[in-house]
Design an enzyme around this catalytic site. Structure first.
Site, short mmCIF file in Angstrom:
data_model
loop_
_atom_site.label_atom_id
_atom_site.label_comp_id
_atom_site.label_asym_id
_atom_site.label_seq_id
_atom_site.Cartn_x
_atom_site.Cartn_y
_atom_site.Cartn_z
N PHE A 90 0.85 -1.18 0.00
CA PHE A 90 0.00 0.00 0.00
C PHE A 90 0.89 1.23 0.00
CE2 PHE A 90 -2.42 3.47 1.87
CZ PHE A 90 -3.51 3.48 1.02
N ASP A 134 9.25 2.36 1.80
CA ASP A 134 8.08 3.10 2.26
C ASP A 134 7.90 2.79 3.74
OD1 ASP A 134 5.57 3.97 3.00
OD2 ASP A 134 4.56 3.31 1.17
N LYS A 143 2.73 8.98 8.60
CA LYS A 143 1.80 8.71 9.70
C LYS A 143 2.19 9.29 11.08
CE LYS A 143 -1.05 5.03 7.92
NZ LYS A 143 -0.68 4.67 6.54
C1 LIG Z 1 -0.91 4.98 5.15
C2 LIG Z 1 0.16 4.62 4.19
C3 LIG Z 1 0.39 5.38 3.03
C4 LIG Z 1 -0.50 6.55 2.63
O1 LIG Z 1 -0.44 7.58 3.54
P1 LIG Z 1 -1.52 8.78 3.44
O2 LIG Z 1 -1.03 9.75 4.47
O3 LIG Z 1 -2.85 8.22 3.74
O4 LIG Z 1 -1.43 9.33 2.06
C5 LIG Z 1 1.44 5.02 2.23
N1 LIG Z 1 2.23 3.98 2.53
C6 LIG Z 1 2.04 3.23 3.63
C7 LIG Z 1 2.96 2.09 3.91
C8 LIG Z 1 0.99 3.52 4.49
O5 LIG Z 1 0.77 2.75 5.57
#
Ligand SMILES: *Cc1c(COP(=O)(O)O)cnc(C)c1O
Length: 398
Positions: free
Chosen positions: A138, A223, A252
């Site tokens: 994600f 990420d 986050k």
């Molecule tokens: C939550 C998340 C995102 C997206 O973050 P947003 O602030 O909602 O755009 C991207 N990568 C990972 C691994 C995430 O957990």
């Protein structure tokens, strides 16, 4: 307004992108939340791994209030001290040399994707724009990041997708090797997949990706939007491995709930961004940066990482102790306080029943209960949740 009335209004005026639980949360303190009817909940969601220091943290509240009275926002046309201090802290505590600030995880990943492309353009290799990402990953909801995301349900309805993303199975080095072509510029991976069901890297996987990238001259992007800032018991999840990426993204937990994202890179890569390459109006404002700086210092100074490791291990042990009792528990996974309990059944009803008993938990991929509480959580709160899960599970198995 009564809760029913509030929810009725919300469902009329707010875009229906979420199916929300029917509670209206009004206040928080530490790991506790209170709703509009005065009911309290222990929070094992933390705004999806965001409020790592808990709700209404006194130090952050004070820093933000003081800063709000002094200076909230100017433009990145000018220097501001909190942003510089924060970047300096991030550089000193990671592999990276430079930081770009933005407002969310998706934006941080957008910046990473743009930087990787620009890096190869600048080196006279414009054909190298493709990126290898993983199934179950994600990376966000913008057009580039949803194309990078390895989940069909996230991409569906938004075609045509941005081209250049090759999605291969997670934890499969051969698949990555086979997918590399003359067009590949980078490999992007979460060190632990969060939304994807708390999937951990196999022994040697991240190291293997590093080797492949080095051999083929590709950039490695981690990420760490969900895993970063202490969530896994280390400041960054890559520290559990023996490798570092070339680019890392954070968001986050960075500012404990104020919106902030960041993209960090090594000097040789970061240099591909020059004045005018990329920008963000709100990126790294004094208000948000001071919150993040307070988070950063608190994580190290108040033993938060140690608590995360200790309580995280205890939490996993307690979940494992439920396993012999319930045949539908398949696996306990995770690191620190990013923990998944994989079930052979749908977890939705369990989440609802826990909420009715005063515990907020999350379920991802339909059958993985995900526990991502504030990192300040204590054993007694874990014990209370385990007792709750035990009684909910008992009800399920009869
Ligand atoms: C939550 C998340 C995102 C997206 O973050 P947003 O602030 O909602 O755009 C991207 N990568 C990972 C691994 C995430 O957990």
């Amino acid at each position: 307004m009564t809760t029913d009335k509030t929810i009725e209004t919300a469902d009329r005026v707010i875009a229906s992108t979420y199916s929300r639980f029917p509670i209206v949360l009004t206040e928080g303190k530490g790991c506790m939340l209170t709703d509009a009817q005065g009911r309290t909940y222990t929070d094992f969601v933390a705004g999806i791994a965001v409020c790592n220091l808990g709700h209404a943290h006194e130090g952050i509240a004070r820093a933000v209030a003081d800063q709000a009275r002094r200076l909230v926002h100017v433009s990145n046309f000018y220097y501001t001290e909190p942003q510089i201090e924060l970047a300096k802290w991030l550089v000193e505590h990671s592999f990276a040399d430079r930081v770009f600030f933005c407002n969310s995880g998706a934006e941080a990943n957008e910046a990473a994707i743009k930087l990787a492309r620009k890096y190869f353009k600048d080196r006279g290799l414009p054909e190298r724009f493709g990126m290898i990402t993983m199934e179950g990953s994600f990376h966000g909801r913008t057009m580039a990041t949803l194309a990078a995301t390895g989940q069909a349900k996230i991409r569906k309805g938004f075609e045509p997708l941005l081209t250049g993303f090759d999605i291969v199975p997670f934890n499969d080095l051969d698949a990555v090797g086979n997918a590399i072509s003359k067009e590949t510029c980078a490999v992007m991976v979460e060190p632990i997949q969060g939304e994807g069901g708390v999937q951990c890297p196999a022994q040697g996987y991240l190291e293997g990706l590093r080797e492949l990238c080095d051999r083929e001259g590709l950039l490695l992007i981690f990420d760490e939007v969900q895993t970063g800032m202490g969530r896994t018991g280390k400041l960054f999840a890559y520290e559990h491995s023996s490798v570092t990426p070339d680019i890392m993204t954070l968001a986050k937990a960075l500012a404990n709930g104020l919106p902030m994202g960041a993209m960090l890179a090594k000097e040789g890569v970061a240099r591909a961004f020059t004045p005018g390459s990329h920008a963000s109006t709100f990126g790294g404002t004094p208000l948000v940066a001071i919150a993040a700086l307070t988070v950063a210092k608190t994580l190290l100074e108040e033993g938060v990482l140690e608590n995360c490791q200790r309580v995280g291990n205890y939490f996993k042990e307690q979940l494992l102790s439920l396993m012999p009792k319930y045949a539908f528990i398949r696996e306990v996974r995770g690191a620190g306080l990013l923990i998944g309990l994989d079930l052979a059944c749908d977890g939705t009803a369990i989440v609802k029943q826990c909420m009715e008993r005063g515990f907020l938990i999350n379920c991802t991929q339909e059958h993985t209960l995900r526990f991502i509480p504030p990192l300040i959580i204590q054993k007694k709160e874990i014990d209370a949740l385990i007792a709750c899960l035990d009684s909910v599970f008992e009800g399920l198995s009869v």
